[in-house]
Design an enzyme around this catalytic site. Structure first.
Site, PDB file in Angstrom:
ATOM      1  N   ASP A 165      81.872  34.179  -7.910  1.00  0.00           N
ATOM      2  CA  ASP A 165      81.502  33.824  -6.547  1.00  0.00           C
ATOM      3  C   ASP A 165      80.522  33.228  -6.912  1.00  0.00           C
ATOM      4  O   ASP A 165      79.755  33.322  -7.322  1.00  0.00           O
ATOM      5  CB  ASP A 165      81.565  35.181  -5.655  1.00  0.00           C
ATOM      6  N   ASP A 187      77.801  33.070  -3.196  1.00  0.00           N
ATOM      7  CA  ASP A 187      76.740  33.930  -2.865  1.00  0.00           C
ATOM      8  C   ASP A 187      76.214  35.827  -3.360  1.00  0.00           C
ATOM      9  O   ASP A 187      77.506  36.496  -2.898  1.00  0.00           O
ATOM     10  CB  ASP A 187      76.739  34.113  -1.155  1.00  0.00           C
ATOM     11  N   ASP A 221      79.867  39.797  -6.844  1.00  0.00           N
ATOM     12  CA  ASP A 221      78.937  40.844  -6.711  1.00  0.00           C
ATOM     13  C   ASP A 221      79.225  41.724  -5.495  1.00  0.00           C
ATOM     14  O   ASP A 221      78.174  42.604  -5.262  1.00  0.00           O
ATOM     15  CB  ASP A 221      77.019  40.280  -6.141  1.00  0.00           C
TER      16      ASP A 221
END
Length: 215
Positions: free
Chosen positions: A8, A10, A167
């Site tokens: 991922d 961000d 995250d």
């Protein structure tokens, strides 16, 4: 053997929180002058499912009746002006990427693909990734697994040879949908939801990402 590590963006590779928040608030002021600023923590809770969802949640939080169709282009314009104002790699990420010799590295994000590539290029790590896919590059955003399947096909990596690293619960969900293992990084935007989603491995430090190669 691990053939593919998919990241991922961000909250995983980069801390883009302040630029995203500044852009969302700037967009609200353009479409509705006088709108009160939304705190950073609130905007971060809106991030992870693409720009449209971010805009919809921001409008709702601000109590505005405008549609996302009206505000989304304004947000995109505002964000394009701020992509690298404060966005930085998380400490240790550059060194961690250098330590991940062997498997192909890729990025799968719900951020627009062109913005994602500009950010990684601006931060000097774009050459580390064989492919960067984002909104506009794949038919549907995560947790739809189509983008992850595409990356696996290009790398000739089977599900058992692939890790999805992120995250958020969305990253765990896309891993599950594609039948690959999920590693959750605890330094990102959504640590509580991430833990609740039950990733196969939790990573507390970027340099610990190398442990995935022996899994």
């Amino acid at each position: 053997m691990v053939r593919l590590l998919v990241f991922d963006l961000d909250g995983t590779l980069v801390d883009s929180s302040r630029d995203i928040a500044a852009s969302a608030n700037a967009a609200l002021l353009r479409v509705a002058p006088g709108t009160a600023e939304i705190p950073l923590e609130a905007i971060l809770s809106f991030v992870g499912e693409g720009a449209r969802v971010l805009v919809e949640r921001s409008l709702r939080h601000a109590g505005l009746s405008l549609s996302a169709d009206e505000a989304l282009p304004v947000y995109i314009e505002c964000y394009a002006e701020r992509l690298l104002d404060t966005t930085r790699l998380y400490p240790g990420i550059a060194e961690a990427l250098d330590a991940l010799a062997g498997p192909a590295l890729a990025v799968l994000t719900n951020k627009p693909g062109d913005f994602s590539r500009r950010i990684l290029e601006g931060l000097g790590v774009a050459p580390r990734f064989a492919r960067v896919l984002g909104a506009g590059d794949v038919p549907s955003r995560k947790p739809d697994p189509s983008g992850l399947f595409r990356l696996m096909a290009e790398a000739e990596a089977a599900p058992g040879e692939t890790w999805m690293i992120g995250d958020s619960a969305t990253d765990v969900a896309v891993a599950r949908a594609a039948g690959v293992r999920a590693a959750g990084v605890t330094w990102g935007f959504h640590p509580v939801a991430l833990r609740a989603a039950g990733p196969d491995r939790l990573i507390d430090r970027p340099l610990d990402l190398a442990s995935l190669l022996a899994a």
